[in-house]
Design a protein around this motif. Structure first.
Motif, PDB file in Angstrom:
ATOM      1  N   THR A 240      31.032 -10.422  26.839  1.00 45.55           N
ATOM      2  CA  THR A 240      30.988 -11.099  25.589  1.00 45.55           C
ATOM      3  C   THR A 240      29.817 -12.259  25.756  1.00 45.55           C
ATOM      4  OG1 THR A 240      32.822 -12.290  25.976  1.00 45.55           O
ATOM      5  CG2 THR A 240      33.233 -10.539  24.703  1.00 45.55           C
ATOM      6  N   ALA A 241      29.379 -12.471  26.986  1.00 50.42           N
ATOM      7  CA  ALA A 241      28.659 -13.852  27.082  1.00 50.42           C
ATOM      8  C   ALA A 241      27.092 -13.390  26.915  1.00 50.42           C
ATOM      9  CB  ALA A 241      28.748 -14.275  28.437  1.00 50.42           C
ATOM     10  N   PRO A 242      26.265 -14.396  26.613  1.00 49.17           N
ATOM     11  CA  PRO A 242      24.875 -13.969  26.233  1.00 49.17           C
ATOM     12  C   PRO A 242      24.193 -14.476  27.689  1.00 49.17           C
ATOM     13  CG  PRO A 242      25.342 -16.001  25.129  1.00 49.17           C
ATOM     14  CD  PRO A 242      26.595 -15.462  25.511  1.00 49.17           C
TER      15      PRO A 242
ATOM     16  N   GLN B 153      25.079  -7.682  29.750  1.00 48.74           N
ATOM     17  CA  GLN B 153      25.472  -8.799  28.938  1.00 48.74           C
ATOM     18  C   GLN B 153      25.901  -8.516  27.744  1.00 48.74           C
ATOM     19  OE1 GLN B 153      22.123 -11.419  28.244  1.00 48.74           O
ATOM     20  NE2 GLN B 153      20.737  -9.483  27.462  1.00 48.74           N
ATOM     21  N   SER B 154      26.099  -9.525  26.886  1.00 46.21           N
ATOM     22  CA  SER B 154      26.352  -9.133  25.405  1.00 46.21           C
ATOM     23  C   SER B 154      26.373 -10.420  24.567  1.00 46.21           C
ATOM     24  CB  SER B 154      27.746  -8.442  25.214  1.00 46.21           C
ATOM     25  OG  SER B 154      27.940  -8.124  23.681  1.00 46.21           O
ATOM     26  N   TRP B 155      25.813 -10.236  23.610  1.00 44.34           N
ATOM     27  CA  TRP B 155      25.874 -11.409  22.559  1.00 44.34           C
ATOM     28  C   TRP B 155      25.634 -10.973  21.171  1.00 44.34           C
ATOM     29  CZ3 TRP B 155      21.794 -14.247  19.756  1.00 44.34           C
ATOM     30  CH2 TRP B 155      22.264 -15.383  19.058  1.00 44.34           C
TER      31      TRP B 155
END
Length: 244
Positions: A135-137, A190-192
């Motif tokens: 869930t972190a950029p 990654q994801s944001w």
């Protein structure tokens, strides 16, 4: 005698020249055969000309969230298929799936019974996916996650298992593309905001991969330890232009 010797010398010189020419011709023939072989190998192993892209999922569809089956990387790395529940894993209440299915839109193989059959596919394929991890950029270090990628085969004894008789061996998953790495493979990402950051994971590039005529579905199982967002999946059949 001098004339006879001159004639003998000329004959010998002619024989020597013939031998040299023959050797040169043989060398040329070998070079041509080698070049033809190398060219054929190049055709067989390179994307030359065109490709057929099967888009199983992209941003025109809703992304798919898959929670992790295991909460630690050690558990995920140690996983192997050995029970029926491994193929469609859920939580204990059956309210949460740790897998998702996406559906192919092109035939599983490029020719089988249908005629006239295609002649310009190389049998090699590339597979790309857009998968966010965690869930972190732009995290550092990148989160390491494990997934299993399977495919089905309609008409086989078992759609998701390769066992060739009615009794399934749960240790024989039908891995995507018949590649053993897909039983438990590492991905990073990654994801944001889920769709704010997008890039590609290369699952396979320009490889010979097997898909039966009964192939219709890809199953992605999130082994963990992070949640993943499945946002795109592309199966590319490579071909080269040649006379049919």
């Amino acid at each position: 005698m001098a004339l006879e010797q001159d004639i003998a010398d000329l004959v010998q010189a002619s024989n020597n020249l013939t031998g040299v020419v023959d050797n040169k011709i043989q060398l040329i023939d070998q070079k041509v055969a080698q070049a033809q072989s190398q060219f054929q190998q190049w055709l067989d192993t390179r994307h030359v000309g065109f490709s057929l892209t099967d888009t199983l999922l992209d941003h025109s569809d809703s992304y798919i969230s898959i929670p992790p089956r295991f909460t630690t990387l050690e558990e995920a790395e140690a996983f192997s298929f050995n029970a029926t529940e491994d193929y469609a894993p859920q939580n204990g209440e059956g309210t949460e799936n740790y897998y998702a299915d996406i559906y192919s839109k092109t035939p599983g193989v490029t020719n089988w019974y249908s005629e006239p059959g295609p002649t310009q596919f190389t049998g090699r394929k590339s597979v790309y996916a857009n998968i966010s991890v965690g869930t972190a950029p732009h995290p550092s270090p990148k989160p390491v996650n494990r997934v299993a990628v399977l495919m089905n085969s309609i008409g086989s004894h078992h759609q998701w298992i390769t066992t060739g008789d009615p009794t399934p061996n749960y240790a024989q998953p039908r891995t995507f593309g018949n590649k053993s790495i897909n039983a438990n493979r590492e991905i990073k990402g990654q994801s944001w905001g889920v769709t704010n950051y997008d890039d590609l994971i290369a699952l396979h590039e320009n490889e010979t991969t097997g898909f039966s005529v009964g192939f219709s579905t890809v199953r992605v199982i999130n082994l963990g330890p992070y949640p993943i967002q499945l946002k795109g999946f592309w199966l590319i059949h490579h071909g080269h232009q040649k006379e049919a």
